[in-house]
Design an enzyme around this catalytic site. Structure first.
Site, short mmCIF file in Angstrom:
data_model
loop_
_atom_site.label_atom_id
_atom_site.label_comp_id
_atom_site.label_asym_id
_atom_site.label_seq_id
_atom_site.Cartn_x
_atom_site.Cartn_y
_atom_site.Cartn_z
N GLY A 10 0.81 -1.21 0.00
CA GLY A 10 0.00 0.00 0.00
C GLY A 10 0.85 1.26 0.00
CG LEU A 12 2.65 3.54 6.13
CD1 LEU A 12 3.55 4.77 6.17
CD2 LEU A 12 1.79 3.46 7.39
CG ASP A 34 -5.70 -12.52 5.26
OD1 ASP A 34 -5.82 -11.48 5.94
OD2 ASP A 34 -6.68 -13.08 4.71
CB ALA A 58 -6.52 -0.87 7.60
CE1 TYR A 123 -10.67 2.63 8.36
CE2 TYR A 123 -10.90 4.92 9.06
CZ TYR A 123 -10.11 3.86 8.67
OH TYR A 123 -8.75 4.03 8.59
CE LYS A 127 -7.43 1.93 11.60
NZ LYS A 127 -6.47 0.95 11.02
#
Length: 291
Positions: A10, A12, A34, A58, A123, A127
């Site tokens: 991704g 980051l 995973d 995420a 979401y 988190k």
């Protein structure tokens, strides 16, 4: 430093692999690691024996999370907690990235680490739940880092383009981007976040930290600055958040204050510097228009 990177493909993860070249960074593909597969995580810890595990994975499609809240909790909370426990039990550092969406957006100043949380979306709830589950493990090996509006050179996996890409591509095409002007945040360049994560790891920090480019700024002003820095002569059409019809609620103000990071002697760059760093790595981004 032996580093196991989860979600390394991704935005980051790409910047971590780009910037941490003097560390041994292993980033298995999702098919091989995973986060939801506790057996795969345990096997990876056994195989690579990392000093630190950095979780960039995420379920971060905010609107899809609203439609699949159980899956959001499974990925963003339960899987994170299991991985954190495995790392703690093996004596490995564990770093996971959380979100400004744990706040409700009613503040008038950037949120600090000790401000009350109140997520307003599935979401954000997922988190925050992940944060709390990691906190209950009570270990100085575990680090949670909240950030905001991350963008990087690699296109977002869920969208296929980044916000900056879309704005510049629309500006170049002669189509004025339509951007909300009443939502303020602290958009963060992934390269600056990657550097902050490394600084936190090297300092031995644990617990909860914020790491975001210094804001606040409206997305309208952010887009206008991106066009100006890219040398694109285009206007931006302001719209209100109410005109932006999306399934999930977003906080109207979610800028983060990286106060605890500053106390360690690490100052995050400004949001303008984030755009400049992004453009220095990206050449003529061409992304599809998002209508």
């Amino acid at each position: 430093m032996r580093t196991l990177l989860v979600g390394g493909s991704g935005q980051l993860g790409t910047e971590i692999r780009r910037g941490w070249t003097d560390w041994t960074v292993v980033a298995p593909a999702h098919a091989d690691l995973d986060l939801e597969d506790v057996g795969a995580v345990a096997a990876a810890l056994e195989r690579y024996a990392p000093d630190v595990v950095v979780n960039c994975a995420a379920f971060h499609n905010v609107d899809q999370c609203e439609l699949e809240p159980e899956r959001a909790l499974a990925v963003n909370a339960l899987a994170v907690a299991r991985a954190a426990r495995l790392c703690r039990d093996r004596g490995a550092r564990f770093v996971t990235v959380s979100s400004d969406y744990v706040f409700d957006g009613t503040s008038t100043r950037p949120y600090r680490e000790d401000d009350p949380v109140h997520p307003i979306s599935a979401y954000g709830i997922s988190k925050l739940t992940g944060e709390l589950l990691v906190e209950t493990l009570e270990s100085e090996l575990l680090l949670v880092v909240r950030t905001c509006g991350v963008y990087g050179v690699r296109p977002s996996a869920s969208k296929g383009y980044t916000f900056v890409d879309r704005v510049i591509a629309q500006g170049r095409s002669g189509e004025p981007p339509r951007i909300v002007n009443d939502v303020l945040a602290s958009p963060t360049f992934a390269g600056h976040l990657a550097a902050a994560l490394r600084a936190l790891i090297e300092s031995g920090a644990w617990g909860l930290y914020h790491a975001a480019n210094v804001g606040p700024v409206s997305w309208f002003d952010f887009a206008s600055e991106a066009l100006a820095q890219a040398g694109v002569a285009s206007t931006v059409e302001p719209i209100s958040a109410g005109q932006w019809k999306m399934p999930a609620r977003r906080p109207a103000f979610s800028a983060l204050d990286s106060g605890r990071l500053r106390e360690l002697g690490w100052a995050m760059p400004s949001w303008q510097d984030g755009i400049a760093a992004y453009l220095a790595l990206s050449t003529a981004p061409q992304a599809p228009s998002a209508r």
